[in-house]
Design an enzyme around this catalytic site. Sequence first.
Site, PDB file in Angstrom:
ATOM      1  N   GLU A   1      -3.280   1.332  -7.045  1.00 25.47           N
ATOM      2  CA  GLU A   1      -2.313   0.472  -6.362  1.00 25.47           C
ATOM      3  C   GLU A   1      -2.962  -0.234  -5.179  1.00 25.47           C
ATOM      4  OE1 GLU A   1       0.716  -0.381  -7.176  1.00 25.47           O
ATOM      5  OE2 GLU A   1       1.004   1.016  -8.836  1.00 25.47           O
TER       6      GLU A   1
ATOM      7  N   ASP B   1       3.518  -8.966  -5.341  1.00 19.28           N
ATOM      8  CA  ASP B   1       2.592  -8.491  -6.365  1.00 19.28           C
ATOM      9  C   ASP B   1       2.323  -9.588  -7.384  1.00 19.28           C
ATOM     10  OD1 ASP B   1       4.693  -8.510  -8.215  1.00 19.28           O
ATOM     11  OD2 ASP B   1       4.771  -6.342  -8.441  1.00 19.28           O
TER      12      ASP B   1
END
Length: 159
Positions: free
Chosen positions: A32, A41
């Site tokens: 991540e 994102d």
Amino acid sequence: MADATKKKVAVGAGAGFAAALALAVPLIGNWEGKRNDPYLDIVGVPTVCYGETRVKMRRYTDAECLAMLQKGVREFAEPVARCTPAIADRPYQLAAATSLAYNIGIKAYCQSTADRRFDSRDFAGGCAAIKFWNKAGGRFVQGLANRRAEEYRLCMVGL
């Protein structure tokens, strides 16, 4: 289709579950990445720290991000173990499946081929199905393929 609300299994205790958490936290944290400030994102979802989307979007300290990751991994591991009782006491498979669920969501995981294969005790097949999840927004993403390959390698330990 597996349904996390229909399957009953005790989770959150035992050496296997603890070992899965110990394996999953650094795996997920590494893939991540950590950004203390909110960002969008790859598909435009507001995100912060280690891929967290379920919190207020603000700046967090390193300690807050780590605590959030540890809590989040447990919050994903428990429903994965309930959804897929066959891996509840299999730390490597549970850690890999938890990493997948952390990235794609519990609902998607519990409806996945990986879940179905694990449920049928086809552990190698469940591990292989993890690699199917290599797209974001409908397009292939090499970073996701790389993450899935590492999850697969972890998942295959002991099989």
